[in-house]
Design an enzyme around this catalytic site. Structure first.
Site, PDB file in Angstrom:
ATOM      1  N   GLY A 119       0.812  -1.208   0.000  1.00 19.62           N
ATOM      2  CA  GLY A 119       0.000   0.000   0.000  1.00 19.62           C
ATOM      3  C   GLY A 119       0.845   1.258   0.000  1.00 19.62           C
ATOM      4  O   GLY A 119       1.962   1.284   0.523  1.00 19.62           O
ATOM      5  N   SER A 120       0.330   2.310  -0.605  1.00 20.17           N
ATOM      6  CA  SER A 120       0.996   3.606  -0.539  1.00 20.17           C
ATOM      7  C   SER A 120       0.824   4.185   0.863  1.00 20.17           C
ATOM      8  O   SER A 120       0.054   3.688   1.678  1.00 20.17           O
ATOM      9  CB  SER A 120       0.398   4.547  -1.586  1.00 20.17           C
ATOM     10  OG  SER A 120       0.636   4.058  -2.887  1.00 20.17           O
ATOM     11  N   GLY A 121       1.577   5.256   1.129  1.00 20.64           N
ATOM     12  CA  GLY A 121       1.534   5.872   2.446  1.00 20.64           C
ATOM     13  C   GLY A 121       2.744   5.557   3.293  1.00 20.64           C
ATOM     14  O   GLY A 121       2.869   6.066   4.412  1.00 20.64           O
ATOM     15  N   HIS A 122       3.657   4.713   2.760  1.00 19.12           N
ATOM     16  CA  HIS A 122       4.859   4.329   3.505  1.00 19.12           C
ATOM     17  C   HIS A 122       6.124   4.929   2.882  1.00 19.12           C
ATOM     18  O   HIS A 122       7.228   4.464   3.153  1.00 19.12           O
ATOM     19  CB  HIS A 122       4.991   2.807   3.549  1.00 19.12           C
ATOM     20  CG  HIS A 122       3.787   2.116   4.108  1.00 19.12           C
ATOM     21  ND1 HIS A 122       3.305   2.397   5.368  1.00 19.12           N
ATOM     22  CD2 HIS A 122       2.956   1.186   3.568  1.00 19.12           C
ATOM     23  CE1 HIS A 122       2.232   1.649   5.593  1.00 19.12           C
ATOM     24  NE2 HIS A 122       1.995   0.921   4.518  1.00 19.12           N
TER      25      HIS A 122
ATOM     26  N   LYS B  20       5.850  -7.999   2.663  1.00 20.46           N
ATOM     27  CA  LYS B  20       5.577  -7.784   4.084  1.00 20.46           C
ATOM     28  C   LYS B  20       4.397  -8.651   4.503  1.00 20.46           C
ATOM     29  O   LYS B  20       3.451  -8.840   3.733  1.00 20.46           O
ATOM     30  CB  LYS B  20       5.279  -6.306   4.363  1.00 20.46           C
ATOM     31  CG  LYS B  20       6.432  -5.370   3.999  1.00 20.46           C
ATOM     32  CD  LYS B  20       6.189  -3.940   4.445  1.00 20.46           C
ATOM     33  CE  LYS B  20       4.935  -3.329   3.882  1.00 20.46           C
ATOM     34  NZ  LYS B  20       4.920  -3.303   2.394  1.00 20.46           N
TER      35      LYS B  20
ATOM     36  N   ASP C 137      -1.421  -8.485   1.138  1.00 18.25           N
ATOM     37  CA  ASP C 137      -0.188  -8.591   0.363  1.00 18.25           C
ATOM     38  C   ASP C 137       0.141 -10.049   0.067  1.00 18.25           C
ATOM     39  O   ASP C 137       0.508 -10.401  -1.062  1.00 18.25           O
ATOM     40  CB  ASP C 137       0.973  -7.947   1.118  1.00 18.25           C
ATOM     41  CG  ASP C 137       0.903  -6.431   1.124  1.00 18.25           C
ATOM     42  OD1 ASP C 137       0.066  -5.876   0.398  1.00 18.25           O
ATOM     43  OD2 ASP C 137       1.685  -5.807   1.859  1.00 18.25           O
TER      44      ASP C 137
ATOM     45  N   HIS D  38       0.316   0.813   9.768  1.00 22.37           N
ATOM     46  CA  HIS D  38      -0.987   1.277   9.289  1.00 22.37           C
ATOM     47  C   HIS D  38      -1.810   1.857  10.441  1.00 22.37           C
ATOM     48  O   HIS D  38      -2.994   2.108  10.283  1.00 22.37           O
ATOM     49  CB  HIS D  38      -1.782   0.122   8.656  1.00 22.37           C
ATOM     50  CG  HIS D  38      -1.044  -0.617   7.603  1.00 22.37           C
ATOM     51  ND1 HIS D  38      -0.378  -1.798   7.846  1.00 22.37           N
ATOM     52  CD2 HIS D  38      -0.851  -0.340   6.284  1.00 22.37           C
ATOM     53  CE1 HIS D  38       0.193  -2.225   6.734  1.00 22.37           C
ATOM     54  NE2 HIS D  38      -0.077  -1.352   5.772  1.00 22.37           N
TER      55      HIS D  38
END
Length: 328
Positions: free
Chosen positions: A52-55, A103, A108, A217
């Site tokens: 996911g984006s945001g990392h 991860k 995922d 998250h």
């Protein structure tokens, strides 16, 4: 919610465009996908990661010579779809096989596994290394078992060096599993992040409160309490990490990772305290890294990763190798 964006539902697309336009000599976008790939590749095992984006800068920031061959971006805190991961595999494939570094989150695992099966139908040999370095909790939100967090970046770096050295796919898989087994991470949060399309913080902490063991998250940790000085926070995290090993490591690599909203000043203060504690335990620190490598949007907090290199000095050499990426 205050964010420098245009429309929440376009943030990933516009970020991806900004990444590849900012660093066109290092990375490119695979057309009609959310895959960031190396501009230049060579005959070696392809390394693919993502999530996911945001990392950010994970994972696109680690694409380049010496690290990943491709990264696949999902929506914010959401796994990329199998078809997108498949495009990442194809982009990384140089007929030497492809290794997925995943991860340990349920979405995922499922989507990368499905992409692996699709790639094998196209006669691409694919193996997987699952990173589950977070020792804070098990079976938390998003995952079965331990979560994969900032230690993933050290796996990228060591496997990137091995790929560049033309090690085989099976050798890389074995090496990755060995590195993961010796990698332990734990984090703390001072304040939660706001997902743009949600518009409010993922959890609430009082002004003087912290949470130990929170995930990338915003998943819950194992304890909330009043904030303490850095020295006391470091003591708790170092103690927990050392207890996670069967034997106290004699030589280690350390990563202090910012969660996105914690200044480097505070990260260096924390690392200073960690190094003092390691000296007290007579542990030789062979490698250190400090910075925002795997964030949680603008979460305030940090994580500490410890990698036991006692019997693997070559891992230190791999960590110290020069690479051409956006973020290492």
């Amino acid at each position: 919610m205050k964010k420098i964006i245009n429309a929440p539902d376009q943030i990933v697309e516009e970020m991806l465009s900004g990444i590849v336009r900012s660093y066109p000599k290092i990375v490119t976008r695979v057309e009609d996908t959310r895959v960031v790939a190396r501009v230049k590749s060579s005959e070696q095992v392809g390394l693919v990661s993502g999530g996911g984006s945001g990392h950010e800068p994970a994972h696109a920031g680690f694409v380049g010579d010496g690290m990943l061959h491709a990264a696949v971006l999902g929506d914010v805190f959401t796994s990329p779809t199998p078809d997108q991961v498949l495009e990442g595999i194809k982009a990384a494939n140089a007929n030497q096989g492809v290794l997925l570094i995943v991860k340990n989150y349920t979405g995922d695992i499922l989507n990368f596994d499905m992409a692996k099966e699709l790639a094998e139908m196209d006669d691409i040999e694919v193996e997987t290394v699952v990173v589950d370095d977070d020792i804070a909790v098990e079976n938390s939100t998003y995952t079965a078992g331990k979560r994969g967090v900032a230690g993933t970046v050290l796996v990228h770096k060591i496997l990137g060096a091995a790929s560049r050295a033309k090690r085989s796919l099976q050798e890389l898989k074995t090496l990755g599993e060995e590195v993961v087994a010796q990698t332990k991470t734990i984090g703390i949060a001072l304040e939660a992040a706001t997902v743009p399309e949600v518009g409010h913080k993922g959890f609430e902490l009082a002004e003087d409160e912290i949470e130990y063991g929170v995930g990338i998250h915003g998943e819950p940790g194992y304890r909330k309490e009043k904030i303490k000085p850095s020295k006391e926070l470091a003591e708790e995290l170092v103690t927990k990490l050392l207890e996670a090993y069967e034997e106290t490591p004699k030589e280690i690599a350390l990563l202090v990772n910012g969660m996105g909203g914690t200044p480097l000043m505070e990260q260096f203060v924390f690392m200073n305290d960690v190094l003092d504690l390691c000296a007290t335990h007579a542990i030789h620190v062979r490698f250190t890294k400090v910075g925002n490598l795997m964030t949680s949007i603008e979460m305030q907090g940090l994580s500490l990763t410890m990698l036991d290199v006692t019997t693997h000095p070559e891992w230190v050499d791999a960590l110290e190798e020069q690479v051409t990426t956006i973020a290492w």
